[in-house]
Each structure stands twice: as C-alpha cells, then as structure tokens.
Design a protein around this motif. Sequence first.
Motif, PDB file in Angstrom:
ATOM      1  N   MET A  59     -12.899   5.299   0.883  1.00 19.47           N
ATOM      2  CA  MET A  59     -10.401   4.721   1.117  1.00 19.47           C
ATOM      3  C   MET A  59     -10.978   3.243   0.847  1.00 19.47           C
ATOM      4  O   MET A  59      -9.939   3.250   0.119  1.00 19.47           O
ATOM      5  N   MET A  60     -10.890   3.028   1.878  1.00 24.00           N
ATOM      6  CA  MET A  60     -10.610   1.299   2.193  1.00 24.00           C
ATOM      7  C   MET A  60     -11.299   0.434   0.450  1.00 24.00           C
ATOM      8  O   MET A  60     -10.688  -0.124  -0.538  1.00 24.00           O
ATOM      9  N   ARG A  61     -12.220   1.181  -0.313  1.00 28.84           N
ATOM     10  CA  ARG A  61     -13.146   0.447  -1.351  1.00 28.84           C
ATOM     11  C   ARG A  61     -12.106   1.532  -2.607  1.00 28.84           C
ATOM     12  O   ARG A  61     -11.450  -0.338  -3.552  1.00 28.84           O
ATOM     13  N   ALA A  84      -1.653   9.798   1.200  1.00 20.96           N
ATOM     14  CA  ALA A  84      -0.896   9.185   0.248  1.00 20.96           C
ATOM     15  C   ALA A  84      -0.286   7.265   0.855  1.00 20.96           C
ATOM     16  O   ALA A  84       0.989   7.249   1.400  1.00 20.96           O
ATOM     17  N   ILE A  85      -1.238   6.781   0.473  1.00 20.74           N
ATOM     18  CA  ILE A  85      -1.456   5.560   1.093  1.00 20.74           C
ATOM     19  C   ILE A  85      -0.616   4.949   0.301  1.00 20.74           C
ATOM     20  O   ILE A  85      -0.325   3.163  -0.240  1.00 20.74           O
ATOM     21  N   PHE A 109      -3.664  -7.141   4.323  1.00 25.92           N
ATOM     22  CA  PHE A 109      -4.970  -5.251   4.479  1.00 25.92           C
ATOM     23  C   PHE A 109      -4.375  -4.350   5.183  1.00 25.92           C
ATOM     24  O   PHE A 109      -5.227  -3.443   5.511  1.00 25.92           O
ATOM     25  N   THR A 110      -4.181  -5.267   6.295  1.00 25.20           N
ATOM     26  CA  THR A 110      -4.135  -4.627   7.704  1.00 25.20           C
ATOM     27  C   THR A 110      -3.464  -3.047   8.214  1.00 25.20           C
ATOM     28  O   THR A 110      -3.726  -2.045   8.046  1.00 25.20           O
ATOM     29  N   ASP A 111      -2.105  -2.811   7.341  1.00 28.68           N
ATOM     30  CA  ASP A 111      -1.918  -1.992   7.359  1.00 28.68           C
ATOM     31  C   ASP A 111      -1.805  -0.942   7.364  1.00 28.68           C
ATOM     32  O   ASP A 111      -2.566   0.415   7.178  1.00 28.68           O
ATOM     33  N   SER A 112      -3.002  -0.800   5.619  1.00 29.85           N
ATOM     34  CA  SER A 112      -3.937  -0.032   4.687  1.00 29.85           C
ATOM     35  C   SER A 112      -5.084   0.218   5.799  1.00 29.85           C
ATOM     36  O   SER A 112      -5.256   1.574   4.983  1.00 29.85           O
ATOM     37  N   LEU A 166       1.933   2.000   0.992  1.00 31.69           N
ATOM     38  CA  LEU A 166       1.556   0.806   1.532  1.00 31.69           C
ATOM     39  C   LEU A 166       0.464  -0.292   0.729  1.00 31.69           C
ATOM     40  O   LEU A 166       0.420  -1.265   1.420  1.00 31.69           O
ATOM     41  N   LEU A 167       0.257   0.202  -0.177  1.00 31.86           N
ATOM     42  CA  LEU A 167      -0.692  -0.345  -0.687  1.00 31.86           C
ATOM     43  C   LEU A 167      -0.084  -1.321  -2.250  1.00 31.86           C
ATOM     44  O   LEU A 167      -0.081  -3.175  -2.353  1.00 31.86           O
ATOM     45  N   ASP A 168       1.082  -1.095  -2.490  1.00 31.87           N
ATOM     46  CA  ASP A 168       2.716  -1.561  -3.228  1.00 31.87           C
ATOM     47  C   ASP A 168       3.357  -2.672  -2.585  1.00 31.87           C
ATOM     48  O   ASP A 168       3.025  -3.831  -3.072  1.00 31.87           O
TER      49      ASP A 168
END
Lengths: 403, 388
Positions: A264-266, A371-372, A245-248, A375-377
């Motif tokens: 946003m993290m949640r 527009a994250i 999860f670091t990049d996110s 990164l989540l994918d």
Amino acid sequence: MDTKLYLVRLGEISLKGLNRDFFEKRLRHNIKDKLRPWNSTCTRQKGRLYFEIDAKCPDEIADRAFSTTFGVVGFSQAVRCEKSFDAIVEATKRLISSPPFDDGTGSFKVEASRSDKSFPLNSYQIACELGGVVLDRYPGMHVDVRHPERILFCEIRNDAYLYTSLRKGLGGLPVSCAGKGMLLLSGGIDSPVAGWRMARRGLKQECIYFHAYPYTSEMALEKVKSLAAILAPYLQGTRLHVVPFTDSQLWIRDHSNEEEHTLMMRACMMKVANALAEKSEALCLVTGEALGQVASQTLESMAFTDGMSERVVLRPLVGMDKEEIIATAMKIGSYETSILPYEDCCVIFSPKHPLVRPDATVETDHFHAMAIEGLLDKAVAETSTYDFGVDGRILRSSCDSEA
Amino acid sequence: MLHTGYFDWAATAPLSADASQEYVRIAERYIGNPSSIHREGRIAAQYLEQLRAEIASCMNAEPKSVVFTAGGSESDAIILNSLLRSKAPGQVVIPRFEHAAVTQYVRILEDFGWDVRLIQAPGGFVRPEQIANVLTEKTRLVCCMFVNNVTGTIQDISGIASVIRAHERNIGRKVHFHCDAVQALGKIAVDVRALGIDSAAFSAHKFCGPRGVGILYNSNPAIAALSRGGGQENGLRPGTENLAGIAAMATALRSAVNDLDIHLNHARTIRRYFERRFAEDAPELVLLSPPIDSELLSSSYILSVSVPGIPSEVFTRMLFDQGFCVSSGSACSNNAKQKGEGVLQAMGFDSRLSASSVRISYGYDTTLEDARRLADAIVELFYKHMRK
C-alpha cells in the motif's frame, strides 16, 4: 583571452543519422553548463568536439565537466597547431617538455591518425617522424608499441592536434535527449544507481523522497540530499521533491492489513510520484527495484504497483545482481553515503511477513477502500523542493522562499 | 538558571554557576604547573592536594586513593588496562548491563587471553549470589556498576563485596572489585570504604561539574597504568593536572553532597509524580525502572519507560519537537542495536519493550511543573501515534 583546448570524443552520438545535430547540440549545452562561469567556445569536426576554455579555469573543473557528462566517450587536453610538418614538430617539442614525457626515461609510442588524406605523410610516417623527435630529445627513452608507458597522440584533421593523455568518459547519451522522468530516491544503494543508469540513456530526472518524520530522522533526509548532490552532476542538475509522508504512513498502518503495508505504501508512492510528474511534465517514473531483491519486488508486486501508475515505470536494475549495483554505486561515489546508518523507512511500517504474491485486483480494491486520496493530495501540496546545480550545490529551496 | 525541558541529566548535567565561576577563578589565580618546583608550581600543588582531601572526604576515602582523571570512562580504563599487563591472564566477571566504557573491553581482554565471564542482570539487578556462583580460583577482577545508567537500578555493592572478600579468603589471593559509580556520586550517599570496593569511577559532569574531569578511587596498590608520562597522580594518570577543572568539580561535588537529602527528596517527588501520571493516564506505558517506593532500590533521578509500538528514537524525536530532551535507548532500525537496548535485553526485557524505551532523567532544578508538561506531552504523543 588565453585558452586551453580540450578534444572530446563522441561515441554513440556520432553514429546517429539525421538527428545527430540534436544530440550534439545537447551535449555541447550540457558541457558548457558545467564550465560556467568560465568562457568556452565549442567547434565540431566529425566525431569530435573541440572546447576552447578560458585558461584560468582549473583543470579539475574542466576534467569534472567532461568526466561527468553522458555522451562523452573520451577527452584529452590537447594543443592545436598549423597543419604543416614543421609546426607539428615544434608543437611536439613543446609538448614533450612537460609530463608525462619530461622525465626522459622509459618507453613510449606515437599514435597518429590522418583524416585529411591530402597531408603529405601517412599515419605511419607521421608516427615514425615524431618518434624520432622524441628520441632526439630524450635518448634514454625507447619505443614500445605494445605496452608503452606513455603515448603521444597526433591527429591530422582541419588542423593538427597533439596530446599525451586520453581520459575515458561515461559514454551514453546526453541528458535531456530522452525526455524527463521522476526518480524515486530512497536513502539506499539502489535508487541512485537506477537514476544514474537512466541518465546514461539521456533521461533528465527529478528526484522524489518520501519523508516520514519523526519516524525517519532528519539525518535520513540529509543523507538523501547528499545523494541528490552526488547525482546532480550526472543529471545535469536536478530537483529533489521531499514529500511529507508521515500522515499517509500512519493511515496505511491503521487502515490496511499488516502484511499489505509495504504494498500500500508503494501504491501511495506511485500515486504521489505521478501527481508530481504531472506538475513537472515528466513522462515516466524510475525506481531502483531489482527482481526478487525484497518482498515488494516480486513480479506480482511490481505488476500491482505498475497498475497504480499512469506513467511507465522504468526499472533499470531489474535484472542486476546486488554486487553489480554496488560496483556502480562505488563508481558513481554514492555508495559511502548510501550505507550511512540512517534508515529510509521506520521498522514500525515494515510488516514482519509482507505479502509477496499479491493479487493485483484484490489489492487494488483494498487500496481504494483505504480512501487515502485526500491525504496523498495534501502530501503533494505540502511537498518541498530543493534545486541542485550541475556542481551538486543547492541553488534554492522552497523552504527558503517560504521563509 | 532553570533548564526547562531538559530531561537528560544522566547523560550530562548542566554546569552549576558556582562551578563555572570557580573554574575561571582558579584558572586565573593558579598559573603554575603543580609539578613545577617554583613558587607558582608549589602553591598549585598545595591547592591540588587540598582539593584531593576535600573530594576524598565526600566519599570517605583516603586522599591518597583519589586519582584525578578526565572522566568516568578513563577511570574505568585505567583499572581494565592494568589487567593487560598481566603475564598470567585469569578470569574477569562483567555484568552485561555495564556502561560501554567497561563492556567494550570484553573483546580486548579476550584478545589478551582473559576469560571474561558475562552475567545477566534480571530486572536490572546483579545479585551477590550470581557473583558468588561464577567466582573461581582464577578470578582476578569483578566489575559492577553502582547505579545503572539506563534504568537507575541500584546494586547491592556491599553485598557483592562481601562475597568477593569471602572468596578471597578461600583462595588466598586478591580479587579486585571495581565499581563504575558515575551515576551515584552526588545523587546517593557514596562511602567507598563502607561499600568494600577496591576502586570506583566517577565523572564530574554528572553532578553539575565540568566535562572532561573525573575521579578514580583506587585503594589497590597493585593497579598499574599503561600510559606513561610525568608520573602525576601516583603514576596512574600521567599528564598535567586540570587544576581549574578539579576545583570546579570539587565545588559541584561539595554542593551536591551537602544538599544530597534535599535534592533526593525533590527527585523522589518528581519520580512519584511521573509514576502516578503514567499509571493513571497511560497505563499502557511500561515502566522499566522499579517503582520508587518498592523494595527494589532504584535511583530517584532516572526513570526508564517503554512506549509500546513506537521506536525509542522516534519517540525521542517527537518529544524533542515539543521542546523536551530525553534519551533514547535504541535506533529506529532493523539491525542497529544500540547500547541502551542491549542493556535492557541483558536485564531480561523483551525486544518489544527495549526497542521502545526512553530514559527520563532530571536534577535538582527540574520543577514539578516542567515534569507535568513532559508527562502531558508523553501521554498525548503516545495516544496520538499508537496503533488505532
């Protein structure tokens, strides 16, 4: 094969109607899973399951199997004998030659029950007769029906059953009766308790941990693995998904307002958890949130994060007091691990003044503006897994198969 | 053997090959207990005294003032424990930036009725005037470390000793001055008599000797041990002497003292290199150690640097992943204040700087090339992870 017999009392399941079979079958399966590799057979009579287990199976393994399986209300190691008075007396004599009766002093009582009404003696008469057998053998003992130091139980059913200890089980419903969910497992006190409580309602769960190395340490990951291992017997084994999860986290830090970081993290966690739930065919998410406990657990925050989830978000601790949560964590055995000093989130991602009353519409817009998704994918694709058996041991991990 | 990537010499320095060989040689050669009266015991005792004299000469001490211990912490403890025997507790002066081996005694001393006066160390320095200002008629002990283990700042020990001696003359009674010099011996010249101290703690593994061996220099006969046993080391440190360990320590110390200037010049070159690189390539980094060429004295072997915005434990992990061992001063946590961070706050550094500090420490076989690689990694990681 020499066997030993365990009598298992069922609670809520025995009240079920036409689908009682479904619950009982699941419970039998769950218990048998924990008794492997020892052979066991199970028979049922109304409100009871009877497990005959290979006598070589250590008592502590059998005890653990029954005491960590939801659906079991109580259990006892018992002896079975023919449903004749003489046979019952002989079995009683053998049983009281061992603990807790064999010290021959103090108080006792006999608790008898008779579901087979054709048996010539009623429950009271059985208790009186067997009480006499005990007193003949141990004249130094006396009967105390209110506060006995030990009890001899006798049940007359298809056969006669005698036992001297009655252990409490966890109650609830057998795991997997209520479908599957994804537990968001942090290193804290709450989430293991949340998972335990939902397992008690029959929910099978896989666990998800968001790992932000090097912002959180390897020790924090090890701690979460330990928590998953502690939960595994209750969950009938589980899979731990470790999401990189670091990049996110860094993206959120650099592309959102500081006071929104936690929200946003949640939201990102919800998105990732949904994607993993899709793969695992899970129908809900489970979190350890309690209303008002921290800034991200206000009604407004929960409403926002709910909006980010396609699946229902279950929060079994939502109305619980911290003290109650801690008491359950201690009962489960997760508390000591949860309080180890390895943080599940680095301070640099925690805003000093987080938004506590977010407007869901505004925050949803802000989330999309980050527009994250890419990164989540990527985080989902790079997630590693650890499979825990019913005994809490790691059976396999995706890291091993990659190697 | 080169210890590439290892920049945590202030925590522990690698055992030198000579010291290692000496350990094995002496362990095999001297089989007797130095307290035994038979031949093997006597020759072990003779050798022990020879080592004591040799080690004493490395710090200009009387051999009888050298007590062999298990390390720096035990040496500190012997002095501090001695106070616990006192029937009339007085005052103790302890700077807040001391090593935990000293600061962890504050609560114990207070429990025993001692008045502990804790003093700040602005910028990493305890000035003699600060000590002079807190001394009272009841002062019985003053502690001050020689080289601070977090920033490397070097204290004016002889200046502090002078004010203590002047105070002694005024009040007409002894005030013991103890110096934790663990980060000094073998790195800078240590002359215990010139410094004017009463006792000092040293540890072998800081100068490439073995772990578990140390020295207490003590010239004050009033110091008495709490522990009891066979009366070894003048009763101050009972227990069979670790002859092989002491011999290995002597070997390492001899080498460190003989080559002190050469090693010091090398360390200065590395230190200057780091300072220049950070100033040129990452001016946002904040050096918590004074510049090596400034008037403020600091060890050439220790450089503390703050990496703003990145918790020290996190940055330490990042560097470890790149193959470097440095030391973090604080935990990545809201509430876990670890010792390094507390020391820096005692020096007046704000929490933002102290929570992001890392300590780089090196030794005689650290190459400039290795330092360049570490500086490259620090600069690159800092810009990669700093807030955009």
